[in-house]
Design a protein around this motif. Sequence first.
Motif, PDB file in Angstrom:
ATOM      1  N   ARG A 103      50.120  47.225  33.826  1.00 14.55           N
ATOM      2  CA  ARG A 103      50.343  47.416  35.261  1.00 14.55           C
ATOM      3  C   ARG A 103      49.183  48.191  35.900  1.00 14.55           C
ATOM      4  NH1 ARG A 103      55.206  47.890  38.442  1.00 14.55           N
ATOM      5  NH2 ARG A 103      54.990  49.349  40.188  1.00 14.55           N
ATOM      6  N   THR A 104      48.749  49.264  35.243  1.00 15.81           N
ATOM      7  CA  THR A 104      47.658  50.073  35.776  1.00 15.81           C
ATOM      8  C   THR A 104      46.357  49.282  35.840  1.00 15.81           C
ATOM      9  OG1 THR A 104      48.666  52.088  34.880  1.00 15.81           O
ATOM     10  CG2 THR A 104      46.332  52.190  35.448  1.00 15.81           C
ATOM     11  N   SER A 105      45.992  48.631  34.737  1.00 20.17           N
ATOM     12  CA  SER A 105      44.721  47.911  34.687  1.00 20.17           C
ATOM     13  C   SER A 105      44.694  46.736  35.653  1.00 20.17           C
ATOM     14  CB  SER A 105      44.462  47.423  33.252  1.00 20.17           C
ATOM     15  OG  SER A 105      44.351  48.505  32.354  1.00 20.17           O
ATOM     16  N   LEU A 106      45.781  45.980  35.722  1.00 21.43           N
ATOM     17  CA  LEU A 106      45.813  44.820  36.605  1.00 21.43           C
ATOM     18  C   LEU A 106      45.806  45.236  38.073  1.00 21.43           C
ATOM     19  CD1 LEU A 106      48.200  42.160  34.997  1.00 21.43           C
ATOM     20  CD2 LEU A 106      45.721  42.198  35.104  1.00 21.43           C
ATOM     21  N   SER A 107      46.499  46.315  38.414  1.00 20.88           N
ATOM     22  CA  SER A 107      46.513  46.734  39.810  1.00 20.88           C
ATOM     23  C   SER A 107      45.117  47.143  40.264  1.00 20.88           C
ATOM     24  CB  SER A 107      47.498  47.890  40.007  1.00 20.88           C
ATOM     25  OG  SER A 107      47.100  49.040  39.274  1.00 20.88           O
ATOM     26  N   ILE A 108      44.390  47.879  39.429  1.00 15.14           N
ATOM     27  CA  ILE A 108      43.021  48.258  39.768  1.00 15.14           C
ATOM     28  C   ILE A 108      42.137  47.025  39.869  1.00 15.14           C
ATOM     29  CG2 ILE A 108      40.961  49.441  38.910  1.00 15.14           C
ATOM     30  CD1 ILE A 108      42.770  51.600  37.795  1.00 15.14           C
ATOM     31  N   ALA A 109      42.263  46.112  38.912  1.00 16.18           N
ATOM     32  CA  ALA A 109      41.424  44.912  38.912  1.00 16.18           C
ATOM     33  C   ALA A 109      41.687  44.038  40.138  1.00 16.18           C
ATOM     34  CB  ALA A 109      41.655  44.113  37.632  1.00 16.18           C
ATOM     35  N   VAL A 110      42.946  43.887  40.524  1.00 17.92           N
ATOM     36  CA  VAL A 110      43.272  43.061  41.691  1.00 17.92           C
ATOM     37  C   VAL A 110      42.716  43.685  42.964  1.00 17.92           C
ATOM     38  CG1 VAL A 110      45.169  42.236  43.136  1.00 17.92           C
ATOM     39  CG2 VAL A 110      45.300  41.982  40.663  1.00 17.92           C
ATOM     40  N   ILE A 111      42.917  45.002  43.133  1.00 13.82           N
ATOM     41  CA  ILE A 111      42.408  45.681  44.327  1.00 13.82           C
ATOM     42  C   ILE A 111      40.892  45.549  44.421  1.00 13.82           C
ATOM     43  CG2 ILE A 111      42.086  47.949  45.391  1.00 13.82           C
ATOM     44  CD1 ILE A 111      44.860  48.703  44.323  1.00 13.82           C
ATOM     45  N   VAL A 112      40.198  45.802  43.320  1.00 13.09           N
ATOM     46  CA  VAL A 112      38.739  45.729  43.324  1.00 13.09           C
ATOM     47  C   VAL A 112      38.272  44.295  43.572  1.00 13.09           C
ATOM     48  CG1 VAL A 112      36.670  46.047  41.922  1.00 13.09           C
ATOM     49  CG2 VAL A 112      38.491  47.737  41.836  1.00 13.09           C
ATOM     50  N   THR A 113      38.940  43.310  42.980  1.00 10.70           N
ATOM     51  CA  THR A 113      38.552  41.919  43.180  1.00 10.70           C
ATOM     52  C   THR A 113      38.689  41.508  44.638  1.00 10.70           C
ATOM     53  OG1 THR A 113      39.227  41.338  40.916  1.00 10.70           O
ATOM     54  CG2 THR A 113      39.015  39.539  42.494  1.00 10.70           C
ATOM     55  N   VAL A 114      39.796  41.883  45.263  1.00 13.01           N
ATOM     56  CA  VAL A 114      40.011  41.519  46.669  1.00 13.01           C
ATOM     57  C   VAL A 114      38.961  42.176  47.563  1.00 13.01           C
ATOM     58  CG1 VAL A 114      41.589  41.745  48.623  1.00 13.01           C
ATOM     59  CG2 VAL A 114      42.474  41.088  46.385  1.00 13.01           C
TER      60      VAL A 114
END
Length: 339
Positions: A125-136
């Motif tokens: 959850r932590t890693s994916l949330s950071i990755a999604v925010i940064v990607t967007v």
Amino acid sequence: MTFPSSTATDAAAESADTAGTAGTGPGIVGRSPGQLMWRRFRRDKTGVISAIIVLAFFLIAILAPVISMLYGKDPYTTYGQNQPDLLNDYGYPVAPNGGMSGDFWFGLEPGLGRDVFMQLVYGIRTSLSIAVIVTVITTVIGVAMGITSGYVGGKTDYVIGRVIDTLLAFPSQLFLIVFLPVVEAAIVLPEEETPVWLRYVSICVVLTVLGWATIARLLRAQVLSLRTREFVEAARVTGASPARIIFKELLPNLWTPIIIQATLALPLYVGAEAGLGFLGVGMTEPTPDWGRMFQVGANVYHSDVTYLLFPGVSMLIFVVAFNLLGDSIRDAFDPKTKR
């Protein structure tokens, strides 16, 4: 007897769909580019399976609190320390295979005795949330900068180009390791503990600053080739404003590289965030983190290899599935690139 290949079948089907737009028969209906893309993607079994796996990871991340409630445990409680019979005198699980049992499906974390399954779920959850925010954010900034640089040209293109060159020249991992403590030291007093939210925001900001340049350079090259095309010149001659040309003429022709680049970038940010956690500059305790699980696992693998197995296998599956999904999306958008 020979059978046509799937590529030939797709091409024939798309030709028939395109011919349907000519309108010679009442029963023939043309398909939109989106429908053709979806048709090609559904025929790619590897892409469909990868999409299912990726979707499963995102569902696990989103439903982590629900999973915790149903499972009856959380990632913060030190079960091994609360129940003396779970860990030995050296802090390792007493039960075999890292303490795996009906109560602790993936075993216990050596030392603190936290539940590995919940650590992994919340770490995803932590890693994916950071990755999604940064990607967007990087995609939005990269699209804006790349289109502006390629369409406006001149001094604007020169300045943005030099900024992109500078950012791409940075050794990103080394810069992240050095810059994150500097950012936090400027905000948090030495005697205070770094807030979790500040570390989260710092990671997102630094990854964003270093990440948008790649897609910006790609789109700049695309816009440079598109701005001299006939349809752009025609729009300019008819008096269309630059904003209309960008949004109505250029941007619709850039969705393919934008989506493909974003799809391939997200697993890279997952790996980057995990790498920061492994090096000790990622998310702070007690926030569950994929990378910090690798850090702990690397220290205890000689006595408890099971602990390192679960985060390693899960990240391997996610990254491979997402990369295969990105390849499938690229082939679906542009079948000429399929090998």
